[in-house]
Write an enzyme that holds these catalytic residues in place. Structure first.
Site, PDB file in Angstrom:
ATOM      1  N   ARG A 105       0.801  -1.113  -0.164  1.00 37.39           N
ATOM      2  CA  ARG A 105      -0.124  -0.072   0.053  1.00 37.39           C
ATOM      3  C   ARG A 105       0.871   1.310  -0.053  1.00 37.39           C
ATOM      4  O   ARG A 105       2.189   1.006   0.122  1.00 37.39           O
ATOM      5  CB  ARG A 105      -0.991  -0.045   1.336  1.00 37.39           C
ATOM      6  CG  ARG A 105      -0.250   0.000   2.350  1.00 37.39           C
ATOM      7  CD  ARG A 105      -1.127   0.010   3.744  1.00 37.39           C
ATOM      8  NE  ARG A 105      -0.583  -0.216   5.069  1.00 37.39           N
ATOM      9  CZ  ARG A 105      -1.019  -0.271   6.187  1.00 37.39           C
ATOM     10  NH1 ARG A 105      -2.422  -0.220   6.289  1.00 37.39           N
ATOM     11  NH2 ARG A 105      -0.245  -0.418   7.195  1.00 37.39           N
ATOM     12  N   CYS A 109       3.303   8.730  -5.402  1.00 36.00           N
ATOM     13  CA  CYS A 109       4.008   9.930  -4.984  1.00 36.00           C
ATOM     14  C   CYS A 109       3.175  10.948  -4.866  1.00 36.00           C
ATOM     15  O   CYS A 109       2.213  11.284  -5.876  1.00 36.00           O
ATOM     16  CB  CYS A 109       5.061  10.101  -6.411  1.00 36.00           C
ATOM     17  SG  CYS A 109       5.955  11.759  -5.958  1.00 36.00           S
ATOM     18  N   GLU A 144      -2.792   7.315   7.019  1.00 37.00           N
ATOM     19  CA  GLU A 144      -1.735   7.436   7.770  1.00 37.00           C
ATOM     20  C   GLU A 144      -0.479   7.966   6.781  1.00 37.00           C
ATOM     21  O   GLU A 144       0.352   7.260   6.135  1.00 37.00           O
ATOM     22  CB  GLU A 144      -1.203   6.175   8.168  1.00 37.00           C
ATOM     23  CG  GLU A 144      -1.867   5.857   9.636  1.00 37.00           C
ATOM     24  CD  GLU A 144      -1.223   4.603  10.162  1.00 37.00           C
ATOM     25  OE1 GLU A 144      -0.570   3.893   9.583  1.00 37.00           O
ATOM     26  OE2 GLU A 144      -1.379   4.262  11.314  1.00 37.00           O
ATOM     27  N   GLU A 315      -6.847   4.189  15.942  1.00 34.25           N
ATOM     28  CA  GLU A 315      -6.665   2.873  15.904  1.00 34.25           C
ATOM     29  C   GLU A 315      -6.007   2.876  17.204  1.00 34.25           C
ATOM     30  O   GLU A 315      -4.859   3.350  17.303  1.00 34.25           O
ATOM     31  CB  GLU A 315      -5.864   2.615  14.819  1.00 34.25           C
ATOM     32  CG  GLU A 315      -6.197   2.584  13.393  1.00 34.25           C
ATOM     33  CD  GLU A 315      -5.421   2.330  12.325  1.00 34.25           C
ATOM     34  OE1 GLU A 315      -4.427   1.715  12.364  1.00 34.25           O
ATOM     35  OE2 GLU A 315      -5.692   2.827  11.302  1.00 34.25           O
ATOM     36  N   GLU A 363      -1.727  -8.912   7.481  1.00 31.90           N
ATOM     37  CA  GLU A 363      -1.742  -8.903   8.876  1.00 31.90           C
ATOM     38  C   GLU A 363      -2.577  -9.717   9.564  1.00 31.90           C
ATOM     39  O   GLU A 363      -3.347  -9.765  10.731  1.00 31.90           O
ATOM     40  CB  GLU A 363      -2.622  -7.133   9.272  1.00 31.90           C
ATOM     41  CG  GLU A 363      -1.844  -6.386   8.668  1.00 31.90           C
ATOM     42  CD  GLU A 363      -2.349  -4.733   8.641  1.00 31.90           C
ATOM     43  OE1 GLU A 363      -3.725  -4.829   9.110  1.00 31.90           O
ATOM     44  OE2 GLU A 363      -1.621  -3.948   8.731  1.00 31.90           O
TER      45      GLU A 363
HETATM   46  C1  GAL Z   1      -1.748   1.243  10.950  1.00 34.66           C
HETATM   47  C2  GAL Z   1      -2.640   1.009   9.900  1.00 34.66           C
HETATM   48  C3  GAL Z   1      -3.691  -0.041   9.644  1.00 34.66           C
HETATM   49  C4  GAL Z   1      -3.087  -1.137  10.033  1.00 34.66           C
HETATM   50  C5  GAL Z   1      -2.434  -1.062  11.380  1.00 34.66           C
HETATM   51  C6  GAL Z   1      -1.755  -2.316  12.025  1.00 34.66           C
HETATM   52  O1  GAL Z   1      -0.643   1.689  10.809  1.00 34.66           O
HETATM   53  O2  GAL Z   1      -3.336   2.381   9.896  1.00 34.66           O
HETATM   54  O3  GAL Z   1      -4.236  -0.045   8.478  1.00 34.66           O
HETATM   55  O4  GAL Z   1      -2.110  -1.711   9.190  1.00 34.66           O
HETATM   56  O5  GAL Z   1      -1.450  -0.365  11.562  1.00 34.66           O
HETATM   57  O6  GAL Z   1      -1.014  -1.960  13.058  1.00 34.66           O
END
Ligand code: GAL
Length: 639
Positions: A105, A109, A144, A315, A363
């Site tokens: 991901r 640029c 992010e 998050e 993940e």
């Molecule tokens: C963040 C991201 C998420 C996921 C998470 C895992 O940096 O926004 O999509 O990847 O980390 O910890």
């Protein structure tokens, strides 16, 4: 506003038959917000121009009908594979000239015009479709910025945009040559289109060139974000936000924040402790399963300033993550502790990543609130407990702190460009000041150099602030009773030159830096009476009186009226002494805290937060391991 809880959810990862039950379980668990959509471009537009939003319509409807408020993400952090066929030159390029390829991901640029137009196109389509949808209560733009080292790109698109940016900034090539000092090593240019990006040079490029490129790279993020904001504003009335990260400093978050309504950030305390923080092994072991006691709070306070008072955790780590060198599980109680700590610092929402652990792709080793087979993971109970605590305490009203730290992204870029000593790092210096203020039991605000509130703090700390002008010096002096500068404050101009007036270039302060030395990590210089300086030491002269002196007789701290200047990077004991002296001068009351225990004042409550794996007794009260004591002011009350 009462604090609320939320969760990140990926309906496109699960059969549609599961959505309604998921939504009902979220509500049962005490969650009121759900974030979706931010990586789903290939499902929204499987082929160029072939739109497929009916699944998202149904997902939003299902979640909304269950009573959840939706944060809808624009999917621009994950351009689909076909995008590359349309725009083969859209990839970011690393410092070695290698393209950052498709297959994960953030492979774009920021300077690529064609990709930017694709982003505003998909954003407009989404805004027109969901901007007035009653279930969509906020929008997240992209995901992010800067994650995976993606702010800085050495692509052909970046080169072209940089040359134009320089022409706009400097007007003529002569003024650029003069400003940068290009006579040195015959680096003069005749035209802007001769100026390359500052990578792959034989030895160090001109630091003025690098700093200009860093400012440009930050401006590209601001512009990229604003392009989507400008599309969405007329199409919706709900807040626009972005999820920032910890210790990602490549762009000016204050500038991005000005275009948004709420700052949010992604908090992974255990991951950060092992991969993003300098600390000795004993500290890393003591807090292995809790995270560093100051790292989360630092970012809560910083992003409260970036969001001009409005901020969330978007998050929150719910269990082991997948990306740190080692990934231990949080100790029981920590998920609730992190959530309540965020609320103590003013979070309007704490949202967990993610609802159910993925059973596939990158993940699959990252915990969620549910296991991949849909059973509750350990964090779910703590989320429910957090919801109960929040219901009991109601609104958490913030109070202005007495102390602020000036945080300046450009100083980070400057000192990363010319560190002079391997241990000297802007974030590290500022973080050490923050830690010391928290050890003293103080609540801390952050301010930006472009927005100093007048007459508002007892002390402002501005360590390492690279560039100081008369105006900023005046604003700072007027805004508080004591400003602490140094080391390395006012040391360069905007164009990375030593100021003509010398360093630190303060007009109201009779002090000059005559010499700078940097030291290896095992060497320190003792201060008379206790404490020492590490990494970076300046030799000061001038009539401003010495307040602290090194054992060799040179000044460690000078003070004149409301300005103090520090000659080195303080160790913990030296910071503690300086804060005691500053508190005496300004009347700030300190509350020294034991290791791992922190406090946060709000208008109605004092939160005492115990990051230790054992109970701690403080002020006649025992605070349980990994627990938070919330005391109503005046009436002590058990958590
Ligand atoms: C963040 C991201 C998420 C996921 C998470 C895992 O940096 O926004 O999509 O990847 O980390 O910890």
């Amino acid at each position: 506003m009462k604090p609320e809880l939320g969760v990140c959810y990926y309906p496109e990862h699960w059969p549609e038959a599961m959505w309604a039950e998921d939504a009902a379980r979220m509500v049962e668990s005490g969650l009121t917000w759900v974030r979706i959509g931010e990586f789903a471009w290939s499902r929204m537009e499987p082929k160029p121009g072939e739109l497929c939003f009916d699944w998202l319509d149904r997902a939003i409807e299902t979640l909304g009908a269950a009573g959840l408020k939706v944060v809808l993400g624009t999917p621009t952090a994950t351009p689909p594979r076909w995008m590359l066929e349309k725009h083969p030159d859209m990839l970011a390029v690393d410092a070695l000239g290698q393209p950052r390829k498709f297959g994960s991901r953030r492979h774009y640029c920021f300077s690529h015009r064609g990709y930017m137009q694709e982003c505003t196109r998909i954003t407009r389509i989404m805004g027109e479709r969901y901007g007035r949808n009653s279930h969509v209560a906020a929008w997240q733009i992209d995901n992010e910025y800067g994650c995976h080292d993606t702010t800085i790109s050495y692509s052909p698109a970046a080169l072209q945009a940089f040359q134009q940016w320089l022409a706009d900034q400097y007007g003529s090539i002569d003024s650029l040559n003069k400003a940068w000092g290009n006579v040195f090593w015959s680096m003069d240019y005749d035209r802007f289109d001769q100026i390359d990006l500052p990578n792959l040079t034989v030895t160090d490029p001109n630091p003025a060139h690098v700093l200009a490129f860093r400012r440009f790279s930050s401006d590209q993020v601001v512009a990229f974000n604003k392009a989507q904001v400008d599309v969405l504003r007329p199409l919706t009335d709900v807040p626009l936000l972005h999820n920032y990260m910890a210790r990602i400093l490549e762009f000016d978050h204050f500038k991005v924040g000005q275009d948004l309504d709420i700052a949010t950030w992604d908090s992974y305390p255990i991951g950060f402790l092992s991969d993003r923080l300098e600390a000795d092994e004993a500290h890393k072991t003591a807090f292995l399963q809790q995270g560093d006691p100051d790292m989360q709070a630092f970012h809560h306070d910083l992003y409260r300033a970036v969001g001009r008072g409005r901020w969330w955790v978007m998050e929150q780590q719910p269990g082991p993550v997948n990306w740190a060198p080692y990934n231990p599980a949080p100790l029981p109680g920590m998920v609730r502790l992190w959530s309540l700590e965020a609320v103590a610092h003013g979070a309007e929402v704490v949202s967990y990543f993610r609802w159910r652990q993925a059973a596939f792709a990158q993940e699959q080793m990252h915990a969620g609130l549910l296991t991949p087979s849909n059973r509750p993971a350990p964090a779910l109970t703590e989320v429910q407990q957090t919801a109960e605590t929040l219901a009991a305490i109601g609104e958490v009203v913030q109070e202005k702190a007495e102390v602020a730290i000036l945080f300046d992204y450009a100083s980070e870029w400057a000192w990363a460009t010319q560190p002079q000593g391997a241990g000297f790092d802007y974030f590290r210096l500022v973080f050490s000041a923050y830690r010391a203020l928290r050890r003293a039991g103080l609540s801390v605000d952050f301010v930006s150099a472009n927005d100093i509130p007048s007459n508002s703090y007892k002390m402002i700390f501005a360590p390492g602030l690279a560039t100081l002008g008369d105006e900023l010096e005046r604003q700072l002096a007027e805004s508080c009773d004591l400003v602490l500068f140094g080391p390395r404050s006012g040391a360069i101009t905007h164009d990375f030159r030593i100021p003509e007036t010398g360093r630190p270039g303060l007009t109201g302060f009779h002090c000059e830096v005559d010499l700078v030395e940097t030291l290896p990590p095992n060497v320190q210089r003792e201060v008379i009476g206790g404490g020492a300086a590490l990494h970076w030491i300046e030799r000061l002269s001038g009539t401003a009186p010495d307040l602290l002196t090194f054992v060799d007789g040179t000044s460690a701290l000078k003070g004149e009226n409301s300005l103090w200047y520090l000659a080195g990077f303080p160790d913990e004991l030296l910071w503690d002494r300086i804060i005691e002296m500053a508190a005496l001068k300004t009347g700030v009351v300190l509350h020294p805290m034991p290791m791992g225990l922190r406090r946060r004042e709000t208008a109605r409550y004092t939160f005492v937060i115990n990051y230790n794996a054992t109970p701690v007794e403080w002020n006649g009260q025992v605070i349980g391991a990994c627990n938070v004591a919330i005391r109503k002011k005046d009436t002590p009350e058990e958590d």
